[in-house]
Write a protein that holds these residues in place. Structure first.
Motif, short mmCIF file in Angstrom:
data_model
loop_
_atom_site.label_atom_id
_atom_site.label_comp_id
_atom_site.label_asym_id
_atom_site.label_seq_id
_atom_site.Cartn_x
_atom_site.Cartn_y
_atom_site.Cartn_z
N ARG A 71 -10.22 9.11 -42.64
CA ARG A 71 -9.54 10.17 -41.91
C ARG A 71 -8.25 9.64 -41.30
NH1 ARG A 71 -13.21 12.54 -43.87
NH2 ARG A 71 -14.71 13.99 -42.93
N LEU A 72 -7.30 10.55 -41.07
CA LEU A 72 -6.18 10.23 -40.20
C LEU A 72 -6.69 10.20 -38.77
CD1 LEU A 72 -3.32 12.46 -41.69
CD2 LEU A 72 -3.92 10.09 -42.26
N LEU A 73 -6.14 9.29 -37.96
CA LEU A 73 -6.58 9.15 -36.58
C LEU A 73 -5.42 9.52 -35.66
CD1 LEU A 73 -8.94 8.20 -34.75
CD2 LEU A 73 -7.90 5.92 -34.78
N THR A 74 -5.61 10.55 -34.84
CA THR A 74 -4.57 10.98 -33.91
C THR A 74 -4.30 9.88 -32.91
OG1 THR A 74 -5.21 13.30 -34.14
CG2 THR A 74 -3.89 12.71 -32.21
N THR A 75 -3.03 9.51 -32.77
CA THR A 75 -2.64 8.41 -31.90
C THR A 75 -2.36 8.92 -30.49
OG1 THR A 75 -1.11 6.53 -31.69
CG2 THR A 75 -0.21 8.57 -32.59
N SER A 76 -1.81 8.06 -29.67
CA SER A 76 -1.54 8.39 -28.27
C SER A 76 -0.17 9.04 -28.12
CB SER A 76 -1.60 7.11 -27.43
OG SER A 76 -0.67 6.15 -27.93
N ILE A 77 0.07 9.60 -26.94
CA ILE A 77 1.38 10.10 -26.57
C ILE A 77 1.87 9.25 -25.40
CG2 ILE A 77 2.74 12.10 -25.87
CD1 ILE A 77 0.46 13.90 -26.75
N PRO A 78 2.91 8.44 -25.59
CA PRO A 78 3.61 8.17 -26.85
C PRO A 78 2.82 7.17 -27.71
CG PRO A 78 4.58 6.84 -25.11
CD PRO A 78 3.53 7.70 -24.45
N PRO A 79 3.16 7.08 -28.99
CA PRO A 79 2.43 6.19 -29.89
C PRO A 79 2.90 4.73 -29.79
CG PRO A 79 4.02 7.44 -31.14
CD PRO A 79 4.13 7.92 -29.72
N GLN A 80 2.68 4.14 -28.64
CA GLN A 80 3.00 2.74 -28.40
C GLN A 80 1.69 1.96 -28.25
OE1 GLN A 80 5.83 2.01 -25.24
NE2 GLN A 80 6.74 4.03 -25.48
N MET A 609 7.77 7.26 -31.70
CA MET A 609 8.43 8.52 -32.04
C MET A 609 7.46 9.67 -31.82
SD MET A 609 8.73 7.48 -36.08
CE MET A 609 9.92 6.23 -35.65
N ASP A 610 7.71 10.78 -32.43
CA ASP A 610 6.82 11.94 -32.39
C ASP A 610 5.44 11.51 -32.87
OD1 ASP A 610 5.38 14.27 -32.97
OD2 ASP A 610 7.11 15.32 -33.81
N TYR A 611 4.44 11.62 -32.00
CA TYR A 611 3.11 11.08 -32.32
C TYR A 611 2.46 11.77 -33.51
CZ TYR A 611 0.52 15.03 -30.27
OH TYR A 611 -0.01 16.27 -30.02
N THR A 612 2.86 13.00 -33.79
CA THR A 612 2.26 13.70 -34.93
C THR A 612 2.74 13.15 -36.27
OG1 THR A 612 3.98 15.41 -35.02
CG2 THR A 612 2.11 15.81 -33.55
N LEU A 613 3.83 12.38 -36.26
CA LEU A 613 4.42 11.86 -37.49
C LEU A 613 3.90 10.47 -37.86
CD1 LEU A 613 8.14 12.91 -36.91
CD2 LEU A 613 6.33 14.18 -38.08
N VAL A 614 3.16 9.82 -36.94
CA VAL A 614 2.71 8.44 -37.20
C VAL A 614 1.23 8.28 -36.85
CG1 VAL A 614 4.91 7.21 -37.11
CG2 VAL A 614 3.75 7.82 -34.97
N PRO A 615 0.34 9.08 -37.48
CA PRO A 615 -1.08 8.90 -37.18
C PRO A 615 -1.58 7.56 -37.68
CG PRO A 615 -0.80 10.29 -39.11
CD PRO A 615 0.58 10.05 -38.54
N GLY A 616 -2.67 7.11 -37.08
CA GLY A 616 -3.34 5.91 -37.56
C GLY A 616 -4.35 6.27 -38.63
N VAL A 617 -5.26 5.33 -38.90
CA VAL A 617 -6.31 5.55 -39.89
C VAL A 617 -7.66 5.29 -39.25
CG1 VAL A 617 -4.80 4.86 -41.79
CG2 VAL A 617 -6.34 3.18 -40.78
N LEU A 618 -8.68 5.93 -39.78
CA LEU A 618 -10.06 5.69 -39.38
C LEU A 618 -10.93 5.74 -40.63
CD1 LEU A 618 -12.21 5.30 -37.15
CD2 LEU A 618 -12.41 7.81 -37.07
#
Length: 656
Positions: A71-80, A609-618
């Motif tokens: 799955r794609l994993l939703t990252t944090s806001i901001p994605p740092q 950047m925009d967190y929706t553009l750089v999801p992680g993985v699970l």
């Protein structure tokens, strides 16, 4: 009275029953044999992962995705990374754990500081001549708030090992074995400060970002120089501690002999040393600290060029706490050998400064991963039940530095360098695949595997200088007199006429009355209207070079954060488009001349950047039911695996 008629044997039985009832009401101790293995892969990107899987370069990831879940994993806001890993650690967002960026600011002084931890010297001392005798001791303070998931595992008796977890310096008290990760400073208290010694008169002496250029002279084929250690708080003014070393250069061959305190070694040009131990004397006979560093002889002659790594905390005798139990880092050093202890081990700053080229940087970065794999190979076979977590940094730091070698559209793409080193990033991915292969071999029917990344990656082609934009839009005003110190954050800002400012990689703050030292914006409707106005203008901005939208999302902190610290961070979170990021100088409160700039730094990939553009993985070996899992779901998933009730402060729920 009736109590007097109770005989002693009866009283004893009643007492036992009361104790048994009390124990039964407490948390039940876990006595199972279940195993949960988590590989935390900083910066593993889903697009690159899918590409490399399709090319057959990631067979173990392909197997896991096919037999389990991906799955794609939703990252944090901001994605740092410090924000993201704190989300995972606590099950809360930044409003609950208080980490909003790599860089925070003191609203009273408006000066930036590292967000994750703070190292402070003793506050009081007695002055005797040039010496300062401290009263009390200094301390290292963890700035992340909220309980770490392994603290709750400890409370329920679940054994756990947590290796190199970011945002865990100094390590929180733990019954398990933990080793601090990102956020751990070098011996100088920085995120990593290298030294570069040279007799080249064209080299600019002095500090550079992440390091120091130190001029030396070659006299009779010998160089005498000094290693720079921690600030000596025993001395008035706290000057850095210095320790001398000598380099004897062979006049004919490209080779040199080094003498560093009690150690002697020889390096050929282009050769790295092993770890070298160094002891900095702070006060004669009674006060010293130990560190370790590596030497790289870049050139012997005609010019002398020597790189010395940041002085790392010596894991065998740490000057600051880096593990639990305290002696665990020493045990690791005895079994695995010395290793990088600073949280960001890959020396990206030396590459950005041109002190190391791509070949030399990659040699250093590969050593970092080799050390991590050595520790993994040592510790993983010892794991039999409970939780095992291991963090790898290589994909993140090397994606930052090597993106320009895999992306022909990047301003710094070089076809020749890409031919030589373009395979390096895929090679790092393949090494992580090999680690997963070791895990899959040992998995049985009582093993749950999670492989996750905190965010993905994207190109960083252009900089958007937020403070320059705010200046041109009239939200920041400068004083008329010359800037006294251009390196000082907001050095020439007229706060009596400034309404907003940027600091950190994604943060925008109002100059709020009652919060900032010289705040002028009234809380309430005036602040709300100003935030709305700035947000709309940022989203309407266009890059004249390509007509691209540099900012695709701007979030109000009051709408996205929950918890006791929600109001301590930025007022707006600026989400940049793929290809864009905040410029290096604007991050620190400075004003580059242009709003937009090409990114010509080797640091060519990013995710801030925009967190929706750089999801992680699970990925997991079990079916993941959650359609859109997030980092805040991981701690609840861990608790569900061991039958532990989820704390009410946590936001997510088990992905299973």
């Amino acid at each position: 009275m009736p109590f007097r008629r109770i005989h002693k044997p009866c009283f004893f039985l009643l007492l036992c029953a009361a104790v048994a009832l009390l124990v039964s009401c407490q948390a039940r101790k876990w006595q199972g044999n279940h195993k949960l293995i988590i590989l935390g892969i900083d910066g593993m990107d889903p697009q690159l992962l899918k590409k490399f899987m399709a090319e057959g370069k990631m067979p173990n990831f392909a197997t896991l995705a096919q037999k389990g879940s991906f799955r794609l994993l939703t990252t944090s806001i901001p994605p740092q990374s410090p924000v993201a890993w704190s989300n995972l650690i606590t099950g809360m967002n930044a409003g609950g754990h208080g980490i909003f960026d790599f860089i925070h600011r003191d609203p009273h002084t408006l000066q930036p500081y590292f967000s994750a931890s703070r190292v402070e010297p003793p506050k009081h001392g007695i002055h005797l001549g040039s010496w300062v005798i401290p009263l009390g001791s200094g301390r290292a303070e963890q700035l992340r708030q909220g309980k770490a998931f392994w603290e709750i595992l400890d409370e329920h008796g679940v054994p756990n090992s947590i290796f190199r977890m970011p945002s865990n310096f100094p390590p929180v008290p733990s019954q398990g074995r933990t080793l601090a990760g990102m956020g751990t400073p070098d011996l100088r208290g920085s995120y990593g400060t290298f030294s570069f010694y040279t007799d080249d008169p064209m080299a600019g002496a002095g500090p550079v970002e992440g390091g120091q250029i130190i001029p030396v002279e070659v006299e009779d084929s010998q160089v005498k120089a000094k290693l720079i250690g921690p600030d000596n708080t025993f001395r008035k003014g706290s000057p850095p501690a210095l320790e001398p070393f000598t380099v004897s250069i062979d006049p004919q061959e490209a080779v040199a002999k080094f003498t560093v305190q009690d150690e002697k070694f020889v390096l050929r040009e282009g050769e790295w040393s092993d770890w070298v131990h160094i002891q900095f004397q702070l006060i004669p006979f009674i006060g010293n600290v130990k560190g370790i560093c590596r030497f790289y002889l870049k050139q012997a002659h005609p010019r002398f060029e020597l790189y010395v790594s940041p002085i790392n905390i010596d894991p065998a005798d740490p000057a600051l706490p880096i593990s639990t139990p305290k002696n665990y880092s020493r045990q690791l050093a005895e079994e695995a050998g010395e290793f990088y202890t600073q949280g960001i081990s890959e020396d990206t700053k030396a590459r950005s400064a041109g002190v190391l080229d791509d070949k030399q940087y990659l040699e250093q970065a590969r050593t970092v991963l080799a050390e991590h794999r050595k520790i993994f190979d040592l510790e993983f076979p010892k794991f039999h039940a409970g939780l095992f977590f291991f963090y790898f940094s290589s994909l993140d730091l090397n994606s930052h530095m090597l993106w320009r070698l895999i992306d022909p559209q990047h301003p710094e793409y070089d076809a020749s360098l890409a031919a030589d080193y373009g395979s390096a990033l895929p090679d790092f991915y393949q090494q992580i695949d090999q680690v997963l292969g070791e895990v899959l071999q040992r998995a049985d029917d009582r093993t749950t595997i999670l492989v996750l990344s905190d965010h993905g990656f994207a190109p960083y082609n252009r900089s958007f200088n937020l403070n320059t934009w705010l200046l041109r839009q009239g939200y920041i005003a400068l004083k008329n007199e010359p800037n006294p110190d251009p390196s000082q954050a907001f050095a020439n800002v007229d706060w009596s006429r400034t309404r907003a400012y940027g600091l950190g990689l994604n943060g925008l703050y109002l100059n709020l009355r009652g919060r900032e030292r010289e705040g002028i914006v009234e809380p309430g409707s005036q602040a709300d209207g100003l935030l709305k106005e700035i947000r709309e203008k940022l989203l309407d901005e266009r890059d004249a070079q390509n007509n691209q939208t540099p900012i695709t999302r701007v979030d109000r902190a009051s709408e996205i954060y929950q918890g006791p610290y929600a109001r301590q961070g930025p007022d707006l979170l600026v989400g940049y488009n793929r290809g864009y990021r905040a410029g290096w100088q604007t991050i620190l409160g400075n004003f580059p001349s242009e709003v937009f700039e090409d990114n010509t730094n080797p640091w060519s990939g990013d995710h801030c950047m925009d967190y929706t553009l750089v999801p992680g993985v699970l990925l997991s070996n079990r079916p993941i039911e959650a359609a859109n899992p997030a980092l805040t779901d991981i701690a609840p998933t861990i608790f569900a695996e061991f039958g532990i009730p989820q704390p009410g402060s946590m936001m997510g729920r088990s992905v299973f």
